[in-house]
Design a protein around this motif. Structure first.
Motif, mmCIF file in Angstrom:
data_model
loop_
_atom_site.group_PDB
_atom_site.id
_atom_site.type_symbol
_atom_site.label_atom_id
_atom_site.label_comp_id
_atom_site.label_asym_id
_atom_site.label_seq_id
_atom_site.Cartn_x
_atom_site.Cartn_y
_atom_site.Cartn_z
ATOM 1 N N LYS A 184 0.827 -1.206 0.000
ATOM 2 C CA LYS A 184 0.000 0.000 0.000
ATOM 3 C C LYS A 184 0.868 1.266 0.000
ATOM 4 O O LYS A 184 0.603 2.212 -0.740
ATOM 5 N N CYS A 185 1.909 1.266 0.810
ATOM 6 C CA CYS A 185 2.813 2.428 0.869
ATOM 7 C C CYS A 185 3.546 2.639 -0.451
ATOM 8 O O CYS A 185 3.685 3.768 -0.928
ATOM 9 N N VAL A 186 4.004 1.551 -1.049
ATOM 10 C CA VAL A 186 4.702 1.665 -2.331
ATOM 11 C C VAL A 186 3.736 2.133 -3.411
ATOM 12 O O VAL A 186 4.090 2.973 -4.250
ATOM 13 N N SER A 187 2.523 1.638 -3.399
ATOM 14 C CA SER A 187 1.509 2.084 -4.366
ATOM 15 C C SER A 187 1.306 3.594 -4.259
ATOM 16 O O SER A 187 1.228 4.296 -5.264
ATOM 17 N N TRP A 188 1.226 4.093 -3.024
ATOM 18 C CA TRP A 188 1.098 5.537 -2.821
ATOM 19 C C TRP A 188 2.336 6.260 -3.343
ATOM 20 O O TRP A 188 2.241 7.254 -4.069
ATOM 21 N N ALA A 189 3.518 5.768 -2.997
ATOM 22 C CA ALA A 189 4.764 6.435 -3.372
ATOM 23 C C ALA A 189 4.955 6.475 -4.886
ATOM 24 O O ALA A 189 5.516 7.441 -5.414
ATOM 25 N N LEU A 190 4.478 5.458 -5.587
ATOM 26 C CA LEU A 190 4.644 5.409 -7.040
ATOM 27 C C LEU A 190 3.839 6.489 -7.758
ATOM 28 O O LEU A 190 4.094 6.773 -8.930
ATOM 29 N N ARG A 191 2.908 7.120 -7.083
ATOM 30 C CA ARG A 191 2.134 8.209 -7.697
ATOM 31 C C ARG A 191 2.940 9.494 -7.785
ATOM 32 O O ARG A 191 2.524 10.437 -8.428
ATOM 33 N N TYR A 192 4.091 9.516 -7.160
ATOM 34 C CA TYR A 192 4.934 10.710 -7.131
ATOM 35 C C TYR A 192 6.266 10.417 -7.809
ATOM 36 O O TYR A 192 6.603 9.269 -8.075
ATOM 37 N N ARG A 193 7.042 11.444 -8.048
ATOM 38 C CA ARG A 193 8.285 11.295 -8.798
ATOM 39 C C ARG A 193 9.491 11.143 -7.869
ATOM 40 O O ARG A 193 10.426 11.922 -7.917
ATOM 41 N N TRP A 194 9.470 10.111 -7.054
ATOM 42 C CA TRP A 194 10.608 9.832 -6.191
ATOM 43 C C TRP A 194 11.736 9.261 -7.036
ATOM 44 O O TRP A 194 11.507 8.552 -7.999
ATOM 45 N N ARG A 195 12.980 9.557 -6.660
ATOM 46 C CA ARG A 195 14.128 8.984 -7.371
ATOM 47 C C ARG A 195 14.256 7.495 -7.073
ATOM 48 O O ARG A 195 14.717 6.729 -7.911
ATOM 49 N N SER A 196 13.867 7.085 -5.888
ATOM 50 C CA SER A 196 13.895 5.669 -5.531
ATOM 51 C C SER A 196 12.966 5.444 -4.345
ATOM 52 O O SER A 196 12.626 6.380 -3.623
ATOM 53 N N ILE A 197 12.592 4.206 -4.170
ATOM 54 C CA ILE A 197 11.756 3.809 -3.040
ATOM 55 C C ILE A 197 12.464 2.654 -2.354
ATOM 56 O O ILE A 197 12.841 1.675 -2.996
ATOM 57 N N THR A 198 12.640 2.778 -1.066
ATOM 58 C CA THR A 198 13.339 1.762 -0.287
ATOM 59 C C THR A 198 12.456 1.309 0.861
ATOM 60 O O THR A 198 11.835 2.131 1.527
ATOM 61 N N VAL A 199 12.403 0.015 1.059
ATOM 62 C CA VAL A 199 11.718 -0.537 2.223
ATOM 63 C C VAL A 199 12.784 -1.104 3.150
ATOM 64 O O VAL A 199 13.609 -1.915 2.738
ATOM 65 N N ALA A 200 12.769 -0.633 4.382
ATOM 66 C CA ALA A 200 13.725 -1.107 5.384
ATOM 67 C C ALA A 200 12.972 -1.824 6.502
ATOM 68 O O ALA A 200 11.884 -1.408 6.885
ATOM 69 N N ALA A 201 13.590 -2.874 6.990
ATOM 70 C CA ALA A 201 13.044 -3.608 8.130
ATOM 71 C C ALA A 201 14.208 -4.244 8.875
ATOM 72 O O ALA A 201 15.308 -4.358 8.340
ATOM 73 N N GLY A 202 13.953 -4.630 10.100
ATOM 74 C CA GLY A 202 14.963 -5.309 10.902
ATOM 75 C C GLY A 202 14.385 -6.566 11.506
ATOM 76 O O GLY A 202 13.186 -6.658 11.743
ATOM 77 N N ALA A 203 15.244 -7.557 11.750
ATOM 78 C CA ALA A 203 14.766 -8.808 12.324
ATOM 79 C C ALA A 203 15.614 -9.291 13.498
ATOM 80 O O ALA A 203 15.283 -10.290 14.116
ATOM 81 N N MET A 204 16.681 -8.588 13.799
ATOM 82 C CA MET A 204 17.535 -9.010 14.911
ATOM 83 C C MET A 204 16.836 -8.671 16.223
ATOM 84 O O MET A 204 16.322 -7.566 16.392
ATOM 85 N N PRO A 205 16.797 -9.616 17.166
ATOM 86 C CA PRO A 205 16.175 -9.304 18.457
ATOM 87 C C PRO A 205 16.976 -8.244 19.213
ATOM 88 O O PRO A 205 18.165 -8.047 18.949
ATOM 89 N N GLN A 206 16.315 -7.587 20.128
ATOM 90 C CA GLN A 206 16.954 -6.542 20.911
ATOM 91 C C GLN A 206 18.098 -7.107 21.761
ATOM 92 O O GLN A 206 19.087 -6.444 21.997
ATOM 93 N N SER A 207 17.970 -8.344 22.169
ATOM 94 C CA SER A 207 18.998 -8.995 22.975
ATOM 95 C C SER A 207 19.187 -10.421 22.474
ATOM 96 O O SER A 207 18.228 -11.077 22.067
ATOM 97 N N ILE A 208 20.436 -10.892 22.535
ATOM 98 C CA ILE A 208 20.707 -12.283 22.189
ATOM 99 C C ILE A 208 21.113 -13.075 23.431
ATOM 100 O O ILE A 208 21.526 -14.222 23.342
ATOM 101 N N SER A 209 20.943 -12.478 24.599
ATOM 102 C CA SER A 209 21.394 -13.109 25.841
ATOM 103 C C SER A 209 20.624 -14.392 26.179
ATOM 104 O O SER A 209 21.103 -15.205 26.963
ATOM 105 N N HIS A 210 19.458 -14.581 25.579
ATOM 106 C CA HIS A 210 18.670 -15.790 25.837
ATOM 107 C C HIS A 210 19.133 -16.986 24.994
ATOM 108 O O HIS A 210 18.699 -18.108 25.225
ATOM 109 N N LEU A 211 20.026 -16.746 24.054
ATOM 110 C CA LEU A 211 20.479 -17.817 23.166
ATOM 111 C C LEU A 211 21.561 -18.652 23.841
ATOM 112 O O LEU A 211 22.300 -18.154 24.700
ATOM 113 N N PRO A 212 21.677 -19.916 23.452
ATOM 114 C CA PRO A 212 22.651 -20.800 24.102
ATOM 115 C C PRO A 212 24.099 -20.383 23.825
ATOM 116 O O PRO A 212 24.373 -19.667 22.865
ATOM 117 N N VAL A 213 24.996 -20.860 24.663
ATOM 118 C CA VAL A 213 26.424 -20.607 24.483
ATOM 119 C C VAL A 213 27.081 -21.875 23.935
ATOM 120 O O VAL A 213 26.534 -22.967 24.053
#
Length: 187
Positions: A19-48
Motif C-alpha cells: 500500500k505504501c509503495v503504491s502511494w509512493a509510485l504516484r509521485y516522482r521519487w528517485r527511488s523507493i526503499t523498504v527497510a526492516a529489521g529482524a535481529m532481536p533486541q537482545s541475544i542473551s537468551h540464546l545458548p552458548v
C-alpha cells in the motif's frame, strides 16, 4: 517497517508495504526503499558454545515485495530500535548467511586464552563460513586472524564492526546472485 521477526509479522507487514509503495509510485521519487529489521533486541537468551540460527525475516520481506521494484535496506546485525545500556557483553558474533544469522556466544572461561579465539575458530571451520573465507570482507579477515590466534581478541565494538563488514558484503553478494542487482541496495 521497523521489526519483522516472524511469519505473522511478514503476513501483517506485506500488505502495508504494498500500500505504501503504491502511494509512493504516484509521485516522482528517485527511488523507493523498504527497510526492516529482524535481529532481536537482545541475544542473551540464546545458548552458548552452540551456533544458533536466527531467520532473516527482513530479507524475506524484501523477497516477497521485490516485484514492486523497490530497493533493499536493513538494520544490519542490530535491532532497529535504540541501542541498550552500555555494558560488557560476553564474546559474540552475529554472522550473516543467506537466510539466517548464525549467532555465536562464547563466555570467557577461566583460562588466560580469550574466548573470542575459540569462537572465531568454531566459525571458520563451520559449514556456513563463507567460501571465500578471509578474502570475502575485512570482517572475515579479522575473524580468520582471531581463529589463528593473531591480534587481540577485540571488544564489543570490534566484534560489531567485523560482523557488520561481513553483513554488508553478504547482502551485496546475495542481491547480485538473486538476479535483482538492478534493484540496488541502500547499504
Amino acid at each position: 517497517m521497523f521489526e519483522v521477526r516472524s511469519e505473522r509479522d511478514l503476513t501483517r507487514v506485506e500488505p502495508i508495504v504494498r500500500k505504501c509503495v503504491s502511494w509512493a509510485l504516484r509521485y516522482r521519487w528517485r527511488s523507493i526503499t523498504v527497510a526492516a529489521g529482524a535481529m532481536p533486541q537482545s541475544i542473551s537468551h540464546l545458548p552458548v558454545y552452540t551456533p544458533t540460527p536466527l531467520r532473516r525475516w527482513d530479507l524475506q520481506l524484501w523477497q516477497r515485495v521485490w516485484d514492486l521494484g523497490i530497493h533493499y535496506a536493513d538494520y544490519g546485525i542490530a535491532h532497529p530500535g535504540a541501542a541498550g545500556a552500555a555494558w560488557r557483553p560476553m564474546p559474540s558474533l552475529r554472522y550473516t548467511h543467506d537466510e539466517v544469522w548464525w549467532i555465536y556466544r562464547w563466555p570467557q572461561g577461566k583460562t588466560d586464552r580469550p574466548a573470542m579465539y575459540d569462537l572465531c575458530n568454531a566459525l571458520v571451520v563451520s559449514d556456513h563460513w563463507h567460501p571465500e573465507g578471509r578474502d570475502f570482507s575485512w570482517g572475515d579477515h579479522q575473524i580468520a586472524a582471531r581463529a589463528e590466534g593473531v591480534g587481540g581478541p577485540g571488544n564489543a565494538s570490534n566484534w560489531h564492526a567485523w560482523a557488520t563488514s561481513h553483513h554488508l558484503a553478504q547482502v551485496i553478494d546475495q542481491i547480485q546472485r538473486s538476479g535483482h542487482a538492478d534493484l540496488r541496495s541502500n547499504l
